[in-house]
Design a protein around this motif. Structure first.
Motif, PDB file in Angstrom:
ATOM      1  N   GLY A  98      -7.281   2.132  -8.686  1.00 28.66           N
ATOM      2  CA  GLY A  98      -6.827   2.006  -7.307  1.00 28.66           C
ATOM      3  C   GLY A  98      -5.393   1.546  -7.167  1.00 28.66           C
ATOM      4  O   GLY A  98      -4.910   1.297  -6.045  1.00 28.66           O
ATOM      5  N   ILE A  99      -4.669   1.400  -8.283  1.00 23.09           N
ATOM      6  CA  ILE A  99      -3.283   0.941  -8.247  1.00 23.09           C
ATOM      7  C   ILE A  99      -2.403   2.004  -8.894  1.00 23.09           C
ATOM      8  O   ILE A  99      -2.732   2.519  -9.960  1.00 23.09           O
ATOM      9  CB  ILE A  99      -3.136  -0.411  -8.968  1.00 23.09           C
ATOM     10  CG1 ILE A  99      -3.900  -1.497  -8.201  1.00 23.09           C
ATOM     11  CG2 ILE A  99      -1.667  -0.791  -9.117  1.00 23.09           C
ATOM     12  CD1 ILE A  99      -3.910  -2.843  -8.882  1.00 23.09           C
ATOM     13  N   SER A 100      -1.303   2.312  -8.230  1.00 22.67           N
ATOM     14  CA  SER A 100      -0.407   3.361  -8.722  1.00 22.67           C
ATOM     15  C   SER A 100       1.017   2.840  -8.818  1.00 22.67           C
ATOM     16  O   SER A 100       1.371   1.817  -8.221  1.00 22.67           O
ATOM     17  CB  SER A 100      -0.457   4.589  -7.798  1.00 22.67           C
ATOM     18  OG  SER A 100      -1.770   5.107  -7.705  1.00 22.67           O
TER      19      SER A 100
ATOM     20  N   ARG B 136       0.837  -1.195   0.000  1.00 28.23           N
ATOM     21  CA  ARG B 136       0.000   0.000   0.000  1.00 28.23           C
ATOM     22  C   ARG B 136       0.877   1.253   0.000  1.00 28.23           C
ATOM     23  O   ARG B 136       1.978   1.259   0.547  1.00 28.23           O
ATOM     24  CB  ARG B 136      -0.910   0.030   1.232  1.00 28.23           C
ATOM     25  CG  ARG B 136      -1.970  -1.051   1.236  1.00 28.23           C
ATOM     26  CD  ARG B 136      -2.859  -0.905   2.458  1.00 28.23           C
ATOM     27  NE  ARG B 136      -3.523   0.411   2.490  1.00 28.23           N
ATOM     28  CZ  ARG B 136      -4.654   0.679   1.847  1.00 28.23           C
ATOM     29  NH1 ARG B 136      -5.241  -0.257   1.116  1.00 28.23           N
ATOM     30  NH2 ARG B 136      -5.195   1.875   1.932  1.00 28.23           N
ATOM     31  N   ALA B 137       0.344   2.298  -0.590  1.00 32.64           N
ATOM     32  CA  ALA B 137       0.978   3.616  -0.553  1.00 32.64           C
ATOM     33  C   ALA B 137      -0.059   4.622  -0.061  1.00 32.64           C
ATOM     34  O   ALA B 137      -1.155   4.706  -0.621  1.00 32.64           O
ATOM     35  CB  ALA B 137       1.493   4.008  -1.933  1.00 32.64           C
ATOM     36  N   VAL B 138       0.293   5.347   0.995  1.00 23.52           N
ATOM     37  CA  VAL B 138      -0.633   6.292   1.619  1.00 23.52           C
ATOM     38  C   VAL B 138      -0.010   7.682   1.598  1.00 23.52           C
ATOM     39  O   VAL B 138       1.183   7.839   1.934  1.00 23.52           O
ATOM     40  CB  VAL B 138      -0.951   5.875   3.070  1.00 23.52           C
ATOM     41  CG1 VAL B 138      -1.889   6.892   3.727  1.00 23.52           C
ATOM     42  CG2 VAL B 138      -1.557   4.475   3.105  1.00 23.52           C
ATOM     43  N   ARG B 139      -0.790   8.661   1.202  1.00 24.00           N
ATOM     44  CA  ARG B 139      -0.300  10.035   1.157  1.00 24.00           C
ATOM     45  C   ARG B 139      -0.163  10.584   2.580  1.00 24.00           C
ATOM     46  O   ARG B 139      -1.077  10.434   3.411  1.00 24.00           O
ATOM     47  CB  ARG B 139      -1.259  10.901   0.342  1.00 24.00           C
ATOM     48  CG  ARG B 139      -0.743  12.299   0.020  1.00 24.00           C
ATOM     49  CD  ARG B 139       0.386  12.210  -0.994  1.00 24.00           C
ATOM     50  NE  ARG B 139       0.935  13.519  -1.309  1.00 24.00           N
ATOM     51  CZ  ARG B 139       0.665  14.193  -2.432  1.00 24.00           C
ATOM     52  NH1 ARG B 139      -0.165  13.666  -3.324  1.00 24.00           N
ATOM     53  NH2 ARG B 139       1.213  15.360  -2.656  1.00 24.00           N
ATOM     54  N   ASP B 140       0.969  11.210   2.873  1.00 20.95           N
ATOM     55  CA  ASP B 140       1.210  11.837   4.158  1.00 20.95           C
ATOM     56  C   ASP B 140       1.848  13.198   3.910  1.00 20.95           C
ATOM     57  O   ASP B 140       3.065  13.318   3.789  1.00 20.95           O
ATOM     58  CB  ASP B 140       2.126  10.959   5.020  1.00 20.95           C
ATOM     59  CG  ASP B 140       2.330  11.526   6.415  1.00 20.95           C
ATOM     60  OD1 ASP B 140       1.547  12.426   6.815  1.00 20.95           O
ATOM     61  OD2 ASP B 140       3.281  11.102   7.101  1.00 20.95           O
TER      62      ASP B 140
ATOM     63  N   GLY C  90      -5.943   2.838  -3.713  1.00 19.42           N
ATOM     64  CA  GLY C  90      -7.394   2.910  -3.550  1.00 19.42           C
ATOM     65  C   GLY C  90      -7.956   1.512  -3.496  1.00 19.42           C
ATOM     66  O   GLY C  90      -8.163   0.871  -4.535  1.00 19.42           O
ATOM     67  N   THR C  91      -8.199   1.000  -2.293  1.00 14.49           N
ATOM     68  CA  THR C  91      -8.550  -0.411  -2.103  1.00 14.49           C
ATOM     69  C   THR C  91      -9.799  -0.817  -2.877  1.00 14.49           C
ATOM     70  O   THR C  91      -9.880  -1.911  -3.428  1.00 14.49           O
ATOM     71  CB  THR C  91      -8.762  -0.701  -0.606  1.00 14.49           C
ATOM     72  OG1 THR C  91      -7.610  -0.265   0.118  1.00 14.49           O
ATOM     73  CG2 THR C  91      -8.970  -2.187  -0.369  1.00 14.49           C
ATOM     74  N   ASP C  92     -10.774   0.031  -2.931  1.00 14.88           N
ATOM     75  CA  ASP C  92     -12.038  -0.342  -3.557  1.00 14.88           C
ATOM     76  C   ASP C  92     -11.937  -0.464  -5.074  1.00 14.88           C
ATOM     77  O   ASP C  92     -12.562  -1.323  -5.689  1.00 14.88           O
ATOM     78  CB  ASP C  92     -13.127   0.684  -3.198  1.00 14.88           C
ATOM     79  CG  ASP C  92     -13.443   0.683  -1.712  1.00 14.88           C
ATOM     80  OD1 ASP C  92     -13.199  -0.363  -1.080  1.00 14.88           O
ATOM     81  OD2 ASP C  92     -13.909   1.721  -1.202  1.00 14.88           O
TER      82      ASP C  92
END
Length: 381
Positions: free
Chosen positions: A182-184, A141-145, A174-176
């Motif tokens: 949802g994939i980057s 997963r990649a999450v914006r921070d 984006g899991t959904d």
């Protein structure tokens, strides 16, 4: 060996050029491998330099980026010829299409160094949870921070890590949505403190692959390649081109194995006559030649359709299946003809046998291409 395919003059010239470079630089490396040496990237550099001086650099890149701008037809011809030595000729300067128009930091840090040959990359998609269904199996997963992205996850069976300066990483943002946005795709420097190369794995064919861990790996905003959610298409774009060249490489190996089998059968005697006079051996040789010829015809036809602008993602899978499956059968027959000498690692056949068994799995297993890609296309058309 009789080859009924009549290539255009341009294709003949570039195949001959590739073959000459292989004979001068790669065949001596083959002899060293057969003597038990383990080669490093440095050993391949003379051949890489010779290829670049000959114009074989960034094979599929446009000329304005410094590439050879080869048609797909000429590209598979080059890959076929380059793969006949046990130490195949390597070509650098390739850049994924999604970086062709890179600007700013992406151009400065990643695109330009690859184009110049100063840096190299690897591609990380496969995970312990699976590789054949990337849209469904990816857990990284990649999450914006703030101004950064934080990547957490695990990749395995990743090739080219040992000489890569950075890695293209496929991650869920984006899991959904998954493959519907949802994939980057991200780029991570290999020396990023959040990236751990935890394991080197020896696999068939003398290949070394690696396992990677991304432990709260922080990357800047410019590490996102293209638009957020566009990673699935970018990854498929890379894989589609790779499947065509994997098939071409397999057929280069199959052709060399056929030449070796034929030559050996002509000079080896058993029970008072040459192996070449035995009906079983003749069957091995003829069946191998027919299979290789059929697979090569399909490959060059698919390449020509690609050059004409057709969507050939299905054909790329077909080429990969035909090439790798054919090579496996031809190598099996060649080893049978050689007997004990064929299973010794002082013979290229033994090395290729493991390598081609591996090739039936990576870049999409045979069964996935047949039943998830090709069958779906045929049944839905």
């Amino acid at each position: 060996m009789y080859d009924p395919i009549e290539f255009p003059e341009e294709t003949r010239d570039i195949r001959d050029l590739t073959t000459k470079i292989c004979e001068k630089y790669q065949m001596p490396l083959e002899e060293r491998i057969l003597a038990g040496e383990k080669l490093t990237h440095t050993d391949f550099e003379p051949g890489i330099r010779a290829a670049r001086e000959a114009g074989l650099w960034g094979l599929s890149l446009p000329e304005e980026l410094g590439g050879a701008n080869l048609s797909c037809y000429n590209l598979v011809a080059v890959q076929e010829a380059a793969s006949k030595p046990l130490a195949p000729l390597r070509f650098w300067g390739e850049l994924p299409p999604f970086l062709w128009n890179a600007s700013g930091k992406q151009k400065e840090l990643y695109a330009d160094p690859v184009l110049s040959g100063e840096k190299a990359f690897c591609f990380a998609q496969t995970e312990p949870s699976g590789g054949s269904d990337p849209a469904g199996s990816i857990r990284t997963r990649a999450v914006r921070d703030g101004a950064e992205w934080v990547i957490t996850g695990n990749k395995v069976f990743i090739t080219a890590v040992d000489f890569a300066d950075f890695v293209f990483v496929v991650a869920v943002t984006g899991t959904d949505q998954r493959q519907q946005g949802g994939i980057s795709m991200f780029v991570v420097d290999i020396d990023n403190p959040g990236l751990k190369i935890t394991r080197e794995i020896d696999v068939l064919g003398g290949t070394r692959v690696h396992e990677l861990f991304f432990d709260n790996c922080r990357v800047p905003a410019h590490a996102l390649l293209g638009a957020e959610g566009g990673g699935f298409g970018q990854a498929q774009q890379m894989l589609s081109a790779a499947r065509m060249t994997v098939g071409a490489a397999a057929l280069g190996i199959a052709w060399r194995a056929l030449e070796m089998m034929t030559g050996y059968a002509k000079q080896r005697e058993a029970f008072g006559s040459r192996l070449a006079d035995k009906q079983a051996v003749q069957g091995f040789i003829v069946d191998s030649w027919i299979e290789i010829h059929q697979a090569r015809l399909a490959m060059y036809h698919a390449a020509q359709r690609t050059d004409e602008g057709h969507d050939t993602r299905v054909e790329a899978g077909m080429v990969k299946v035909l090439g790798t499956e054919t090579a496996g059968r031809v190598l099996d027959r060649a080893i049978q003809v050689y007997g004990g000498a064929g299973v010794s690692f002082d013979n290229p056949l033994a090395h290729w046998y493991g390598l081609q068994r591996l090739a039936r799995i990576y870049e999409g297993p045979t069964e996935v291409h047949k039943y998830q890609v090709i069958a779906r296309k045929l049944l839905n058309s």
